[in-house]
Motif scaffolding. Structure first.
Motif, short mmCIF file in Angstrom:
data_model
loop_
_atom_site.label_atom_id
_atom_site.label_comp_id
_atom_site.label_asym_id
_atom_site.label_seq_id
_atom_site.Cartn_x
_atom_site.Cartn_y
_atom_site.Cartn_z
N LEU A 141 0.87 -1.18 0.00
CA LEU A 141 0.00 0.00 0.00
C LEU A 141 0.90 1.23 0.00
O LEU A 141 1.84 1.30 0.79
N ILE A 142 0.65 2.15 -0.91
CA ILE A 142 1.42 3.39 -0.96
C ILE A 142 0.47 4.55 -0.69
O ILE A 142 -0.58 4.65 -1.31
N GLU A 143 0.86 5.41 0.24
CA GLU A 143 0.12 6.64 0.51
C GLU A 143 1.00 7.81 0.13
O GLU A 143 2.19 7.85 0.48
N VAL A 144 0.42 8.75 -0.62
CA VAL A 144 1.15 9.95 -1.03
C VAL A 144 0.43 11.15 -0.44
O VAL A 144 -0.77 11.33 -0.66
N ARG A 145 1.16 11.96 0.30
CA ARG A 145 0.64 13.23 0.82
C ARG A 145 1.21 14.33 -0.06
O ARG A 145 2.39 14.29 -0.41
N TYR A 146 0.36 15.30 -0.41
CA TYR A 146 0.78 16.33 -1.34
C TYR A 146 0.03 17.62 -1.08
O TYR A 146 -0.94 17.65 -0.32
N GLU A 147 0.48 18.67 -1.73
CA GLU A 147 -0.19 19.97 -1.61
C GLU A 147 -0.06 20.71 -2.93
O GLU A 147 0.68 20.30 -3.82
N SER A 148 -0.80 21.81 -3.04
CA SER A 148 -0.73 22.65 -4.23
C SER A 148 0.42 23.63 -4.08
O SER A 148 1.16 23.61 -3.09
N LEU A 149 0.55 24.52 -5.03
CA LEU A 149 1.58 25.56 -4.95
C LEU A 149 1.36 26.48 -3.76
O LEU A 149 2.30 27.06 -3.23
N TYR A 150 0.12 26.63 -3.31
CA TYR A 150 -0.17 27.48 -2.16
C TYR A 150 0.35 26.85 -0.87
O TYR A 150 0.75 27.53 0.05
N GLY A 151 0.30 25.52 -0.78
CA GLY A 151 0.82 24.81 0.39
C GLY A 151 -0.17 24.74 1.54
O GLY A 151 -1.12 25.50 1.63
N GLY A 152 0.11 23.79 2.44
CA GLY A 152 -0.65 23.67 3.67
C GLY A 152 -1.94 22.89 3.61
O GLY A 152 -2.61 22.74 4.62
N GLU A 153 -2.32 22.33 2.46
CA GLU A 153 -3.61 21.63 2.37
C GLU A 153 -3.56 20.21 2.92
O GLU A 153 -4.56 19.67 3.35
N ASN A 154 -2.41 19.53 2.81
CA ASN A 154 -2.24 18.16 3.29
C ASN A 154 -3.23 17.19 2.64
O ASN A 154 -3.90 16.41 3.31
N PHE A 155 -3.29 17.20 1.31
CA PHE A 155 -4.10 16.24 0.57
C PHE A 155 -3.41 14.88 0.64
O PHE A 155 -2.19 14.79 0.84
N ALA A 156 -4.17 13.80 0.46
CA ALA A 156 -3.59 12.45 0.50
C ALA A 156 -4.33 11.55 -0.48
O ALA A 156 -5.52 11.71 -0.72
N VAL A 157 -3.58 10.58 -1.01
CA VAL A 157 -4.15 9.53 -1.87
C VAL A 157 -3.45 8.24 -1.50
O VAL A 157 -2.28 8.24 -1.14
N ARG A 158 -4.20 7.13 -1.57
CA ARG A 158 -3.65 5.82 -1.25
C ARG A 158 -3.99 4.83 -2.36
O ARG A 158 -5.06 4.90 -2.94
N SER A 159 -3.05 3.92 -2.59
CA SER A 159 -3.40 2.80 -3.47
C SER A 159 -4.37 1.94 -2.68
O SER A 159 -4.29 1.88 -1.46
#
Length: 162
Positions: A141-159
């Protein structure tokens, strides 16, 4: 109350109302601008139908670039680290051969519309590469945490395991 006082009160009410409307519009415009560059990552497992590649891929289906802030890999229920070469080697060391890989480390950017194979096997055959499909669909299982150029959103996606 004389006419001048009434006019002054009306002018003050109009000015305060205008200020409030301006603040609401500014907030709305800022939110719109943030949404107009919001990334949306998806992780998919694909067995080739038109090609002979089996893969675990990440796609940026959003409107802006995704900046990776963290990755977490779980293998057989145990957290083994971030999605880098060391973790990749640890996960695949017991397999007949190592699949091709793209790692995602902190600070990596996935551009709008970019599709990258995190793991893939060319010339996929159900019989010969069953171990690979088992790896990406059930064991890892891979989880990726990411944000936009603005930063600070803490979005996440998982397989997602099947």
């Amino acid at each position: 109350m004389d006419a001048n006082t009434g006019i002054a009160v009306c002018a003050t009410v109009i000015a305060v109302g205008s200020l409030w409307i301006s603040l609401v519009q500014t907030k709305s415009a800022r939110e719109h601008n943030r949404q107009s560059v919001r990334p949306l990552l998806q992780i998919r497992m694909v067995k080739g139908y038109n090609d002979d590649i089996a893969r675990l891929e990440v796609i940026n289906a959003g409107l802006g670039p995704a900046i990776v802030t963290k990755t977490v890999v779980t293998f057989d229920g145990e957290v083994v680290g971030q999605w880098d070469l060391q973790t990749y080697r640890r996960v695949t060391e017991s397999f007949p051969f190592q699949p091709k890989v793209l790692t995602l480390v902190e600070g990596a950017a996935l551009l709008v519309g970019q599709k990258s194979y995190l793991l893939h096997v060319d010339g996929f055959s159900e019989d010969e590469h069953r171990w690979f499909w088992e790896l990406i669909s059930r064991r890892m299982l891979i989880e990726v945490r990411y944000e936009s150029l603005y930063g600070g959103e803490n979005f996440a996606v998982r397989s997602s395991p099947l």
